[in-house]
Design an enzyme around this catalytic site. Structure first.
Site, PDB file in Angstrom:
ATOM      1  CG  ASP A 106      -0.275  -0.157   2.524  1.00 32.19           C
ATOM      2  OD1 ASP A 106       0.812  -0.761   2.578  1.00 32.19           O
ATOM      3  OD2 ASP A 106      -0.821   0.311   3.541  1.00 32.19           O
ATOM      4  CD  GLU A 183       4.707   0.615   6.835  1.00 33.00           C
ATOM      5  OE1 GLU A 183       5.584   0.980   7.633  1.00 33.00           O
ATOM      6  OE2 GLU A 183       4.210   1.396   5.982  1.00 33.00           O
TER       7      GLU A 183
END
Length: 466
Positions: A106, A183
């Site tokens: 991400d 994350e």
């Protein structure tokens, strides 16, 4: 989006010897095996797949397919089918230490929900193409936040493993190659709750417990300008609610001073000042320095919520301020809680409460246990860049990165990687070479070639149910 330009940090003193001494000939073979054009293409293709938090499925599939084509026996391990961790592996042909590389799928960006984003970003900021697009510019630099954070470093360690295989260098120990969701975030907060809003819990943390990995060491591959650190801050988000009295506007007796107003929104001035002064004290008392890094825990008000714009007849009784507090290794959320409460008690308020909405502590590796890994990265950096590794800039040891997950579990872990801001193809090649040399220096070279024996997989190449 403004990016910091870190300055060089002090070098480590007397790094430990790497477990395996890589030769110049092995370095030359690995350098030749890394195709810079292929590496840049991989980084650009992966970076140009939209992959905001909660939307990592397509990027995860790309990594899975790449690993499958290259023979790294990928599998999925995920808390949900839409947000899997992708796990590949290389080596394990003899007896040696195991090393795990991880990077996140991400990338930070506006959420895509205009009803939310317009209260956080300017329209010009939301239109910045670097949120979702990556390209090689006319100055020969790679643009786009997805490459900087974090699919550029991911491409580097994938190509590092391919270089070892291409050069015919087998590893005695095993290297795991992992790509994780979540994350960046988000976190379940208020009405945005449930598994759909989980971030770090379903990424490297889930991977460690359910991914079929057993590393002796771990590296969070992220941009550090080729520096290294083995510590990182955690964070807590505190909701500070100030209570007052709702009063129908037509009958409100407007007070002479702001302090006398019944609406708690009018108390924000002194509340913000008190939290700001407390934050300065928190930062000063939380400075944490070791040979592995300098952590400077910062604080900031992240958001404010009060009342409802569709129901505006009587002001509001509740005003909430959300305070982000970085936690250096050793700092506990309870310390911040007690200090925030004490700061709020100095104010003339009807009532208030303080609640930690999310807590993640920071961690630091044991210096002796992490020394062989740091020594391997130092040896790799000397071979690849003709210079010793430096301690990373404090910004990189003052944030959350997924090496925290492994240090939390007692697995010595560091974060290190390419330049964070506008890297060149040469930077990516250097980073991939450092990763390949580190894999070899930590895991050791096997007498067997990578194609002479089957590499066993924990799940025999099968995915988990998701």
């Amino acid at each position: 989006m403004t990016q910091a330009q870190p300055k060089p940090a002090p070098m480590f003193a007397n790094p430990a010897t790497a477990p395996y001494q890589v030769t110049e000939a092995e370095k030359d073979a690995l350098a030749a095996a890394i195709d810079s054009d292929e590496l840049v293409t991989l980084a650009l293709e992966l970076g140009n797949i939209p992959s905001r938090s909660r939307e990592e499925a397509a990027a995860a599939q790309y990594v899975y397919d790449w690993m499958d084509r290259e023979g790294f026996q990928p599998r999925r391990a995920g808390a949900t089918p839409e947000r899997p961790n992708i796990i590949g592996e290389y080596g394990g042909l003899g007896t040696g230490a195991n090393l795990l590389f991880t990077a996140h799928l991400d990338t930070e960006s506006p959420s895509g929900d205009l009803s939310q984003d317009k209260f956080r970003y300017r329209e010009t900021t939301m239109r910045d193409p670097e949120w979702t697009q990556c390209w090689l510019d006319e100055d020969g630099r790679l643009r786009g936040f997805p490459i900087s954070n974090d699919r550029g470093p991911m491409a580097c360690f994938l190509m590092a493993a391919k270089a070892l295989k291409k050069a015919g260098i087998g590893l005695a120990g095993k290297t795991w190659l992992t790509a994780c969701p979540g994350e960046i975030g988000p976190e379940p907060i208020e009405e945005f709750s449930g598994i759909d809003y989980l971030g770090k819990d379903i990424g490297a943390h889930y991977l460690f417990h359910h991914g079929g990995v057993a590393p002796d060491y771990a590296i969070a591959a992220e941009g550090t300008d080729f520096g290294l650190t083995w510590q990182g801050c955690g964070y807590a988000l505190f909701r500070v609610r100030v209570f007052g009295t709702g009063m129908f506007t037509p009958i409100l007796e407007t007070p002479e001073t702001v302090a006398q107003h019944l609406n708690p929104i009018y108390k924000l001035g002194p509340v913000i000042d008190a939290l700001h002064q407390w934050g300065r004290q928190w930062e000063a008392q939380g400075v944490f320095e070791t040979a592995g890094g300098l952590s400077l825990p910062k604080t900031q008000i992240a958001s404010v919520r009060a009342g409802a714009p569709t129901d505006y007849g009587a002001g509001t009784e509740v005003c909430a301020v959300y305070v982000e507090v970085c936690l250096a290794p050793g700092q506990k959320s309870a310390q911040a809680y007690h200090q925030i409460v004490a700061a709020m008690r100095t104010l003339d308020l009807d009532s208030f409460d303080v609640e930690p909405m999310v807590v993640r502590h920071g961690f630091v590796a044991d210096a002796d246990e992490v020394a062989p890994l740091a020594g391997a990265v130092d040896a790799a950096t000397r071979l690849a860049r003709q210079a010793p590794v430096e301690r990373a800039h404090p910004v990189y040891s003052s944030m959350w990165r997924d090496h925290n997950v492994f240090n939390m579990q007692g697995i010595p872990a560091i974060t290190t990687g390419m330049p964070r801001w506008r890297p060149t193809p040469e930077d990516l090649h250097s980073s991939a070479l450092i990763y390949a040399l580190t894999m070899l220096a930590v895991c050791g070279r096997s007498e067997q070639s990578p194609n002479s024996a089957a590499i066993s997989s924990v799940y025999g190449g099968r995915d988990d149910p998701f």
